[in-house]
Design a protein around this motif. Structure first.
Motif, PDB file in Angstrom:
ATOM      1  N   TYR A  37      10.717  -6.155   0.233  1.00 14.81           N
ATOM      2  CA  TYR A  37       9.495  -5.583   0.798  1.00 14.81           C
ATOM      3  C   TYR A  37       9.621  -5.517   2.317  1.00 14.81           C
ATOM      4  O   TYR A  37      10.123  -6.451   2.955  1.00 14.81           O
ATOM      5  N   THR A  38       9.163  -4.405   2.889  1.00 15.66           N
ATOM      6  CA  THR A  38       9.229  -4.191   4.333  1.00 15.66           C
ATOM      7  C   THR A  38       7.876  -3.706   4.838  1.00 15.66           C
ATOM      8  O   THR A  38       7.255  -2.838   4.227  1.00 15.66           O
ATOM      9  N   ILE A  39       7.424  -4.277   5.951  1.00 15.66           N
ATOM     10  CA  ILE A  39       6.200  -3.813   6.607  1.00 15.66           C
ATOM     11  C   ILE A  39       6.592  -2.983   7.815  1.00 15.66           C
ATOM     12  O   ILE A  39       7.310  -3.456   8.700  1.00 15.66           O
ATOM     13  N   LEU A  40       6.131  -1.738   7.844  1.00 17.76           N
ATOM     14  CA  LEU A  40       6.503  -0.801   8.896  1.00 17.76           C
ATOM     15  C   LEU A  40       5.514  -0.858  10.056  1.00 17.76           C
ATOM     16  O   LEU A  40       4.341  -1.187   9.882  1.00 17.76           O
ATOM     17  N   SER A  41       6.011  -0.484  11.242  1.00 23.17           N
ATOM     18  CA  SER A  41       5.146  -0.451  12.423  1.00 23.17           C
ATOM     19  C   SER A  41       5.622   0.628  13.378  1.00 23.17           C
ATOM     20  O   SER A  41       6.778   1.061  13.332  1.00 23.17           O
ATOM     21  N   TYR A  42       4.717   1.054  14.253  1.00 21.08           N
ATOM     22  CA  TYR A  42       5.037   2.077  15.241  1.00 21.08           C
ATOM     23  C   TYR A  42       5.759   1.437  16.415  1.00 21.08           C
ATOM     24  O   TYR A  42       5.263   0.505  17.038  1.00 21.08           O
ATOM     25  N   THR A  43       6.929   1.970  16.728  1.00 19.92           N
ATOM     26  CA  THR A  43       7.817   1.298  17.646  1.00 19.92           C
ATOM     27  C   THR A  43       7.333   1.323  19.101  1.00 19.92           C
ATOM     28  O   THR A  43       6.533   2.169  19.497  1.00 19.92           O
ATOM     29  N   ALA A  44       7.834   0.383  19.870  1.00 17.78           N
ATOM     30  CA  ALA A  44       7.521   0.301  21.302  1.00 17.78           C
ATOM     31  C   ALA A  44       8.128   1.513  22.037  1.00 17.78           C
ATOM     32  O   ALA A  44       9.161   2.030  21.626  1.00 17.78           O
ATOM     33  N   PRO A  45       7.490   1.958  23.147  1.00 18.06           N
ATOM     34  CA  PRO A  45       6.320   1.379  23.802  1.00 18.06           C
ATOM     35  C   PRO A  45       5.005   1.671  23.095  1.00 18.06           C
ATOM     36  O   PRO A  45       4.007   1.030  23.369  1.00 18.06           O
ATOM     37  N   GLY A  46       5.003   2.638  22.203  1.00 16.72           N
ATOM     38  CA  GLY A  46       3.832   2.883  21.375  1.00 16.72           C
ATOM     39  C   GLY A  46       2.611   3.338  22.144  1.00 16.72           C
ATOM     40  O   GLY A  46       2.682   3.808  23.282  1.00 16.72           O
ATOM     41  N   VAL A  47       1.466   3.172  21.519  1.00 25.91           N
ATOM     42  CA  VAL A  47       0.199   3.604  22.100  1.00 25.91           C
ATOM     43  C   VAL A  47      -0.132   2.806  23.366  1.00 25.91           C
ATOM     44  O   VAL A  47      -0.851   3.286  24.236  1.00 25.91           O
ATOM     45  N   ALA A  73       3.585   6.076  -2.189  1.00 28.43           N
ATOM     46  CA  ALA A  73       4.287   6.047  -3.476  1.00 28.43           C
ATOM     47  C   ALA A  73       5.138   4.794  -3.665  1.00 28.43           C
ATOM     48  O   ALA A  73       5.765   4.640  -4.724  1.00 28.43           O
ATOM     49  N   PHE A  74       5.152   3.886  -2.677  1.00 28.37           N
ATOM     50  CA  PHE A  74       6.033   2.719  -2.753  1.00 28.37           C
ATOM     51  C   PHE A  74       5.260   1.418  -2.507  1.00 28.37           C
ATOM     52  O   PHE A  74       5.622   0.616  -1.635  1.00 28.37           O
ATOM     53  N   PRO A  75       4.204   1.153  -3.267  1.00 26.91           N
ATOM     54  CA  PRO A  75       3.366  -0.017  -2.979  1.00 26.91           C
ATOM     55  C   PRO A  75       4.078  -1.345  -3.163  1.00 26.91           C
ATOM     56  O   PRO A  75       3.669  -2.352  -2.573  1.00 26.91           O
ATOM     57  N   ASP A  76       5.142  -1.365  -3.982  1.00 24.38           N
ATOM     58  CA  ASP A  76       5.865  -2.620  -4.199  1.00 24.38           C
ATOM     59  C   ASP A  76       7.090  -2.755  -3.303  1.00 24.38           C
ATOM     60  O   ASP A  76       7.859  -3.713  -3.430  1.00 24.38           O
ATOM     61  N   ARG A  77       7.255  -1.812  -2.366  1.00 20.60           N
ATOM     62  CA  ARG A  77       8.409  -1.856  -1.460  1.00 20.60           C
ATOM     63  C   ARG A  77       8.023  -1.782   0.015  1.00 20.60           C
ATOM     64  O   ARG A  77       8.704  -2.375   0.865  1.00 20.60           O
ATOM     65  N   LEU A  78       6.944  -1.030   0.324  1.00 22.68           N
ATOM     66  CA  LEU A  78       6.620  -0.763   1.722  1.00 22.68           C
ATOM     67  C   LEU A  78       5.141  -0.984   2.007  1.00 22.68           C
ATOM     68  O   LEU A  78       4.278  -0.606   1.232  1.00 22.68           O
ATOM     69  N   GLY A  79       4.877  -1.610   3.146  1.00 27.35           N
ATOM     70  CA  GLY A  79       3.523  -1.739   3.672  1.00 27.35           C
ATOM     71  C   GLY A  79       3.529  -1.308   5.129  1.00 27.35           C
ATOM     72  O   GLY A  79       4.530  -0.817   5.640  1.00 27.35           O
ATOM     73  N   THR A  99      -8.088   0.868   8.265  1.00 25.06           N
ATOM     74  CA  THR A  99      -6.817   1.016   7.561  1.00 25.06           C
ATOM     75  C   THR A  99      -6.617  -0.041   6.484  1.00 25.06           C
ATOM     76  O   THR A  99      -5.969   0.228   5.465  1.00 25.06           O
ATOM     77  N   ILE A 100      -7.151  -1.222   6.697  1.00 23.84           N
ATOM     78  CA  ILE A 100      -7.034  -2.258   5.670  1.00 23.84           C
ATOM     79  C   ILE A 100      -7.931  -1.927   4.487  1.00 23.84           C
ATOM     80  O   ILE A 100      -7.538  -2.064   3.329  1.00 23.84           O
ATOM     81  N   THR A 101      -9.124  -1.454   4.787  1.00 26.48           N
ATOM     82  CA  THR A 101     -10.052  -1.085   3.720  1.00 26.48           C
ATOM     83  C   THR A 101      -9.592   0.156   2.969  1.00 26.48           C
ATOM     84  O   THR A 101      -9.624   0.216   1.736  1.00 26.48           O
ATOM     85  N   GLN A 102      -9.140   1.164   3.716  1.00 30.02           N
ATOM     86  CA  GLN A 102      -8.806   2.451   3.125  1.00 30.02           C
ATOM     87  C   GLN A 102      -7.388   2.505   2.570  1.00 30.02           C
ATOM     88  O   GLN A 102      -7.141   3.104   1.519  1.00 30.02           O
ATOM     89  N   TYR A 103      -6.444   1.869   3.281  1.00 29.71           N
ATOM     90  CA  TYR A 103      -5.037   2.014   2.928  1.00 29.71           C
ATOM     91  C   TYR A 103      -4.358   0.720   2.475  1.00 29.71           C
ATOM     92  O   TYR A 103      -3.219   0.748   2.018  1.00 29.71           O
ATOM     93  N   GLY A 104      -4.995  -0.405   2.649  1.00 31.84           N
ATOM     94  CA  GLY A 104      -4.359  -1.659   2.287  1.00 31.84           C
ATOM     95  C   GLY A 104      -3.315  -2.138   3.268  1.00 31.84           C
ATOM     96  O   GLY A 104      -2.390  -2.872   2.883  1.00 31.84           O
ATOM     97  N   PHE A 105      -3.433  -1.756   4.542  1.00 32.43           N
ATOM     98  CA  PHE A 105      -2.491  -2.225   5.547  1.00 32.43           C
ATOM     99  C   PHE A 105      -2.526  -3.751   5.626  1.00 32.43           C
ATOM    100  O   PHE A 105      -3.527  -4.393   5.278  1.00 32.43           O
ATOM    101  N   LYS A 106      -1.461  -4.332   6.123  1.00 36.40           N
ATOM    102  CA  LYS A 106      -1.270  -5.781   6.073  1.00 36.40           C
ATOM    103  C   LYS A 106      -1.634  -6.503   7.365  1.00 36.40           C
ATOM    104  O   LYS A 106      -1.457  -7.729   7.461  1.00 36.40           O
ATOM    105  N   GLY A 107      -2.146  -5.803   8.339  1.00 36.01           N
ATOM    106  CA  GLY A 107      -2.493  -6.366   9.632  1.00 36.01           C
ATOM    107  C   GLY A 107      -2.380  -5.276  10.677  1.00 36.01           C
ATOM    108  O   GLY A 107      -2.488  -4.087  10.358  1.00 36.01           O
ATOM    109  N   ALA A 108      -2.149  -5.677  11.917  1.00 33.18           N
ATOM    110  CA  ALA A 108      -2.028  -4.708  13.002  1.00 33.18           C
ATOM    111  C   ALA A 108      -0.920  -5.153  13.941  1.00 33.18           C
ATOM    112  O   ALA A 108      -0.504  -6.313  13.939  1.00 33.18           O
ATOM    113  N   LEU A 109      -0.435  -4.218  14.749  1.00 31.89           N
ATOM    114  CA  LEU A 109       0.619  -4.517  15.711  1.00 31.89           C
ATOM    115  C   LEU A 109       0.318  -3.818  17.025  1.00 31.89           C
ATOM    116  O   LEU A 109      -0.101  -2.653  17.049  1.00 31.89           O
ATOM    117  N   VAL A 110       0.513  -4.543  18.126  1.00 35.66           N
ATOM    118  CA  VAL A 110       0.428  -3.951  19.458  1.00 35.66           C
ATOM    119  C   VAL A 110       1.721  -4.236  20.204  1.00 35.66           C
ATOM    120  O   VAL A 110       2.373  -5.258  19.992  1.00 35.66           O
TER     121      VAL A 110
END
Length: 284
Positions: A37-47, A73-79, A99-110
């Motif tokens: 399982y992998t949790i994806l995030s938007y890379t630095a420098p980002g927003v 399509a990959f709920p058991d592999r990617l968040g 995003t947590i309510t609507q998409y099931g995201f696992k947290g946030a990243l800055v």
């Protein structure tokens, strides 16, 4: 050039493809090296590098909607972690909730401080009282915030790092930036209430990852300081490769229980994960 297995390469064009790819190449790497399982995030420098408030918020929403569709399509592999604009605390709190309510995201990243002001030279940290509304949202949602480093820009770059280019990134500036945030928030809390020690705040509120730093010496130090239950295995792909991370972790000397915690159990608990690929495999 691509390796014989068609996967990792140091070739720049291949690296660009890996950065732009969301699922195909990434999951092939994961399958080969046993990452379930992998949790994806938007890379630095980002927003955090965008100092126009409307542009920053619009981009955060766009990114979150985009990645949610890509991984659906990959709920058991990617968040995913929610991308945030951190210009305003109340506004910053809206995307984790959405995003947590609507998409099931696992947290946030800055990605470190938020640039602000007419010329982008103002820096926003997240430890002042006005940020309580944001942190309260994280508490209510029971999700973590990943405080990710990025290369210094603007006045910070000019004054501290311009003449110290070899220290930018993993050698020093990443640790400098994250430590300034984390210790700043902890000591702010001490100054307001003095209810806990710095070590207690770390033991109860902070997790660390192996992301991009595959050193058994460093891992052993962290184990002694924060304990196995506060460390998460991570690769930092595509900036680091799966083989370096996984072969190091598989070969590092540690107990079976410690390997199981760092390799998956801690993340499963922290992110409240459902069963994912190979999550019940036994550590060896």
């Amino acid at each position: 050039m691509l390796g014989k297995d068609g996967l990792f390469s140091t070739d720049p064009e291949t690296h660009v493809k890996e950065i732009q790819d969301i699922t195909d190449i990434r999951l092939r790497h994961a399958d080969k090296h046993g990452v379930g399982y992998t949790i994806l995030s938007y890379t630095a420098p980002g927003v955090q590098d965008i100092f126009d408030a409307k542009e920053a918020q619009a981009l955060a929403v766009e990114i979150n909607d985009y990645i949610a569709e890509k991984i659906r399509a990959f709920p058991d592999r990617l968040g995913a972690f929610a991308t945030l604009s951190t210009r305003d605390p109340a506004e910053a709190a809206t995307e984790p909730r959405r995003t947590i309510t609507q998409y099931g995201f696992k947290g946030a990243l800055v990605n470190d401080t938020q640039r602000a002001g007419p010329d982008g030279e103002d820096l926003i940290f997240y430890g002042k009282p006005e940020w309580d509304i944001f942190w309260q949202t994280c508490v209510e949602l029971d999700v973590p915030l990943y405080l990710h480093p990025r290369n210094p820009t603007g006045v910070i770059f000019e004054k501290l790092w311009k003449d110290r280019m070899w220290l930018i990134g993993p050698p020093l500036s990443f640790a400098h930036g994250v430590s300034l945030h984390a210790l700043g928030m902890v000591t702010n809390a001490l100054g307001l209430a003095c209810k806990k020690t710095i070590r207690e705040y770390f033991n109860e509120n902070i997790w660390i990852t192996t992301s991009g730093h595959f050193s058994t010496t460093t891992l052993n130090f962290c184990l002694a300081e924060v304990g196995a239950e506060r460390i998460l295995f991570s690769v930092d792909y595509p900036f680091e490769n799966f083989s370096d991370a996984c072969e190091w972790f598989d070969g590092a000397e540690m107990s079976t229980g410690t390997r199981a915690m760092i390799g998956g159990k801690n993340a499963k608990r922290l992110f409240k994960l459902e069963d994912y690929k190979d999550c019940r495999a036994k550590a060896i």
